[in-house]
Scaffold this motif. Structure first.
Motif, PDB file in Angstrom:
ATOM      1  N   THR A   8      33.078-134.040 -59.569  1.00  0.00           N
ATOM      2  CA  THR A   8      33.240-133.089 -60.668  1.00  0.00           C
ATOM      3  C   THR A   8      32.186-133.274 -61.755  1.00  0.00           C
ATOM      4  O   THR A   8      32.234-132.600 -62.782  1.00  0.00           O
ATOM      5  CB  THR A   8      34.640-133.218 -61.304  1.00  0.00           C
ATOM      6  N   GLY A   9      31.268-134.180 -61.537  1.00  0.00           N
ATOM      7  CA  GLY A   9      30.204-134.425 -62.502  1.00  0.00           C
ATOM      8  C   GLY A   9      28.868-134.555 -61.802  1.00  0.00           C
ATOM      9  O   GLY A   9      28.794-134.694 -60.575  1.00  0.00           O
ATOM     10  N   GLN A  10      27.810-134.537 -62.570  1.00  0.00           N
ATOM     11  CA  GLN A  10      26.472-134.534 -62.000  1.00  0.00           C
ATOM     12  C   GLN A  10      26.192-135.777 -61.168  1.00  0.00           C
ATOM     13  O   GLN A  10      25.632-135.678 -60.073  1.00  0.00           O
ATOM     14  CB  GLN A  10      25.423-134.388 -63.125  1.00  0.00           C
ATOM     15  N   THR A  11      26.579-136.949 -61.641  1.00  0.00           N
ATOM     16  CA  THR A  11      26.324-138.176 -60.881  1.00  0.00           C
ATOM     17  C   THR A  11      27.114-138.169 -59.580  1.00  0.00           C
ATOM     18  O   THR A  11      26.577-138.507 -58.520  1.00  0.00           O
ATOM     19  CB  THR A  11      26.677-139.418 -61.723  1.00  0.00           C
ATOM     20  N   GLY A  12      28.375-137.766 -59.634  1.00  0.00           N
ATOM     21  CA  GLY A  12      29.183-137.680 -58.427  1.00  0.00           C
ATOM     22  C   GLY A  12      28.602-136.704 -57.421  1.00  0.00           C
ATOM     23  O   GLY A  12      28.616-136.954 -56.208  1.00  0.00           O
ATOM     24  N   ILE A  13      28.088-135.591 -57.915  1.00  0.00           N
ATOM     25  CA  ILE A  13      27.484-134.594 -57.029  1.00  0.00           C
ATOM     26  C   ILE A  13      26.238-135.168 -56.348  1.00  0.00           C
ATOM     27  O   ILE A  13      26.010-134.932 -55.159  1.00  0.00           O
ATOM     28  CB  ILE A  13      27.162-133.296 -57.794  1.00  0.00           C
ATOM     29  N   LEU A  14      25.442-135.946 -57.084  1.00  0.00           N
ATOM     30  CA  LEU A  14      24.274-136.599 -56.479  1.00  0.00           C
ATOM     31  C   LEU A  14      24.707-137.563 -55.381  1.00  0.00           C
ATOM     32  O   LEU A  14      24.055-137.656 -54.335  1.00  0.00           O
ATOM     33  CB  LEU A  14      23.469-137.346 -57.543  1.00  0.00           C
ATOM     34  N   ILE A  15      25.812-138.266 -55.585  1.00  0.00           N
ATOM     35  CA  ILE A  15      26.301-139.220 -54.589  1.00  0.00           C
ATOM     36  C   ILE A  15      26.883-138.491 -53.381  1.00  0.00           C
ATOM     37  O   ILE A  15      26.571-138.813 -52.240  1.00  0.00           O
ATOM     38  CB  ILE A  15      27.363-140.153 -55.218  1.00  0.00           C
ATOM     39  N   ALA A  16      27.751-137.494 -53.635  1.00  0.00           N
ATOM     40  CA  ALA A  16      28.474-136.813 -52.557  1.00  0.00           C
ATOM     41  C   ALA A  16      27.656-135.724 -51.873  1.00  0.00           C
ATOM     42  O   ALA A  16      27.940-135.355 -50.736  1.00  0.00           O
ATOM     43  CB  ALA A  16      29.757-136.202 -53.107  1.00  0.00           C
TER      44      ALA A  16
END
Length: 171
Positions: A8-16
């Motif tokens: 749900t956030g930019q860092t999580g999106i980069l990871i997932a």
């Protein structure tokens, strides 16, 4: 385990590699975006949804509530940092006791899922340098709350208990 990480956030999106940057969604549509992010799934499937902000932080409560209502969780894990006495960036706003935080989150989550439960607490003990002191703190909170309390960065039996409580309800 059949599970997906729902960023749900930019860092999580980069990871997932996928997700919804929830802080970029117009406020009226946050719950709907969160619902799209974690659609209804089979009983043996878990969506692990990344949280954002805090329901107690005046600057982020709307995003947190939208995520809570939209994802309609079956299980929540509270996150807290040892030693944080005020909400980040707003020194006049004290952090609540974990019991108060758990009670409010469950009350709000029950608006969209009456069966939601709190499995325990993910406690950031990074300010506690001594491992044995950190483990004692985890045990103190666990006894106080009568729930598993673990620091995922200090793996051990506490984390195993928290994961078991999430997946099986402790039994």
């Amino acid at each position: 385990m059949n599970a997906d990480f729902r960023a749900t956030g930019q860092t999580g999106i980069l990871i997932a590699g996928s997700g919804i940057p929830i802080d970029a969604v117009v406020a009226d549509f946050i719950a709907g975006a969160a619902e799209m992010l974690s659609p209804e799934a089979l009983a043996d499937h878990w969506d692990v949804v990344e949280g954002q902000g805090s329901i107690f932080h005046p600057s982020y409560a709307g995003v947190s509530l939208g995520l809570l209502h939209g994802t309609q969780p079956d299980v929540i894990v509270l996150c807290h940092e040892v030693g944080r006495e005020t909400v980040l960036g707003l020194e006049g706003y004290p952090t609540p006791a974990l019991e108060e935080a758990m009670e409010l989150h469950l009350t709000l989550a029950r608006r969209t899922n009456s069966r939601v439960r709190c499995a325990g607490v993910s406690l950031n003990t990074s300010r506690v340098k001594n491992d044995s002191d950190a483990r004692a703190l985890l045990q103190t909170y666990a006894k106080q709350l009568r729930l598993p309390v673990a620091d995922p960065l200090r793996p051990g039996p506490e984390l195993d208990r928290l994961v078991t409580e999430c997946l099986e309800g402790g039994g």
